[in-house]
Design an enzyme around this catalytic site. Structure first.
Site, PDB file in Angstrom:
ATOM      1  N   GLU A  37      19.330  49.226  75.220  1.00 10.08           N
ATOM      2  CA  GLU A  37      20.170  48.447  74.282  1.00 10.08           C
ATOM      3  C   GLU A  37      19.370  47.432  73.474  1.00 10.08           C
ATOM      4  O   GLU A  37      19.782  46.277  73.308  1.00 10.08           O
ATOM      5  CB  GLU A  37      21.308  47.766  75.050  1.00 10.08           C
ATOM      6  CG  GLU A  37      22.222  48.778  75.732  1.00 10.08           C
ATOM      7  CD  GLU A  37      23.087  48.165  76.828  1.00 10.08           C
ATOM      8  OE1 GLU A  37      23.279  46.942  76.808  1.00 10.08           O
ATOM      9  OE2 GLU A  37      23.561  48.921  77.699  1.00 10.08           O
ATOM     10  N   ASP A  60      19.566  53.158  72.106  1.00  8.15           N
ATOM     11  CA  ASP A  60      19.831  53.477  73.508  1.00  8.15           C
ATOM     12  C   ASP A  60      18.693  52.963  74.395  1.00  8.15           C
ATOM     13  O   ASP A  60      18.914  52.378  75.439  1.00  8.15           O
ATOM     14  CB  ASP A  60      19.999  54.986  73.684  1.00  8.15           C
ATOM     15  CG  ASP A  60      21.323  55.468  73.126  1.00  8.15           C
ATOM     16  OD1 ASP A  60      22.329  54.765  73.337  1.00  8.15           O
ATOM     17  OD2 ASP A  60      21.354  56.521  72.472  1.00  8.15           O
ATOM     18  N   GLU A 100      22.227  61.122  71.357  1.00  6.54           N
ATOM     19  CA  GLU A 100      23.470  61.285  70.617  1.00  6.54           C
ATOM     20  C   GLU A 100      24.551  61.983  71.437  1.00  6.54           C
ATOM     21  O   GLU A 100      24.476  63.184  71.690  1.00  6.54           O
ATOM     22  CB  GLU A 100      23.223  62.115  69.357  1.00  6.54           C
ATOM     23  CG  GLU A 100      23.374  61.321  68.101  1.00  6.54           C
ATOM     24  CD  GLU A 100      24.716  60.666  67.976  1.00  6.54           C
ATOM     25  OE1 GLU A 100      24.744  59.457  67.698  1.00  6.54           O
ATOM     26  OE2 GLU A 100      25.757  61.314  68.172  1.00  6.54           O
TER      27      GLU A 100
END
Lengths: 219, 219
Positions: free
Chosen positions: B95, B110, B126
């Site tokens: 993050e 991510d 994704e």
DNA sequence: TATGGATCCATA
DNA sequence: TATGGATCCATA
């Protein structure tokens, strides 16, 4: 419908300065301004209700209808093809297929004007999710890169209209960080613009624009 | 999890040939291969049930969990910031915020590896709608264009895995027509790759990957 | 409010 | 099967 802003990302080469493009652009912007709610009023009045929650606020599907039908006068690519009509030069046509991509057909444009010489002017009216606007932009950038379209126009809501529509709809504010990328598209010539739309007025008594789930058993 | 294909769209400049990048890439691919279902089995077995219909097939959310936690060992950018830890050089962090865009913060990666010198290696896994993959790719292209990232990796399902997951999930087949566009990104140096993932096995008795309540799901 | 995501829909 | 949506969710 108001057009508070037009972002010109690419404007390059002879077509971008031609009288034909100026005429088509004027025609297109007039059709966008003619979008209305409620139908028949000649103006776009939105009910100021948040579109984020289930079944509340305004849906998006009917918003583009009048613009597309004014431009194309009901000419749809698929229906005309069934009747043997495949030469669309000099007219606007709805649901025109994309001339890019070989292994996968990349869907249809909302409306397209087929130029007399060669090339297409493409209109995409974004009423999907913001991420879908990225696909639309990429599709137009690819068309410009390959030289298969001459101009691409994306229509998206302003940040003022956005809160009243279905949650996470395409909007100009979230596209801004990417302007720099799209401006740098490798293409010899062409036009790429984003047209921002906004309601003319707000009225608590205006009817909601129905959402696509109305009348369907979702519970 | 299998990796049937890796599409290298951009690989340019000294970093792309460095030992550091080779090491990070190997590490990253190993973590992707370590994705598993059901948890604890060391392999990815999917229940072959179409994900298109409401409440059927497999959701997508848990798929990336093991990869991200193996890479980052639980280091999350936000939590570390609260504890005053802001120097992530030489580690993977989950993050991680994007260093592109000023007026709007464009969300988080991510996972990211912060290089000792300067620059970031970015991983986007994704599991959203295919249109969302376009946003991910644009974000990485923008980062490369501005020089704010050194490498971008997108992980997407193969067309063989796609039918078993939530309808319209990002998949390699629908991204292919755009490879040409992303290859032509205007950037001085960097790496841009798409890693394709596929289940190791199919088993009618495997548990479904649970779906959440997003979108048009009920309850 | 802001942002990435996850889930089904309509239609060809 | 294939493609562009349209809608609502989770979280900061």
């Amino acid at each position: 419908m108001k057009i508070p802003h037009i972002e010109t990302l690419i404007s390059r080469g002879p077509f971008s300065e031609s009288a034909e493009w100026k005429r088509l652009r004027t025609e297109l912007l007039a059709a966008v301004r003619a979008a209305e709610w409620p139908p028949g009023t000649g103006t776009f009045t939105i009910r100021p209700e948040s579109g984020k929650k289930r079944g509340e606020g305004n849906g998006v599907k009917p918003i583009k209808d009048r613009t597309v039908s004014l431009l194309t006068a009901g000419r749809k690519y698929g229906e005309m093809k069934k009747r043997g009509l495949t030469d669309h030069r000099g007219t606007w046509v709805a649901e025109h297929p994309w001339p890019v991509g070989e292994r996968i057909k990349p869907g249809n444009m909302d409306a397209a004007y087929v130029l007399q010489d060669a090339g297409i002017v493409c209109l995409e009216w974004e009423t999907g999710n913001i991420s879908s606007s990225h696909r639309s932009m990429n599709k137009m950038c690819l068309g410009l890169h390959k030289g298969s379209i001459k101009a691409g126009i994306l229509v998206v809501p302003s940040r003022a209209l956005y809160p009243f529509l279905t949650d996470r709809i395409g909007n100009i504010a979230e596209l801004e960080p990417y302007f720099e990328l799209w401006r740098s598209t490798d293409c010899a010539e062409g036009v790429l613009e984003i047209v921002v739309i906004e309601h003319d007025a707000v009225d608590l008594k205006a009817p909601r624009i129905p959402k696509g789930t109305d009348g369907r058993a979702l519970t």
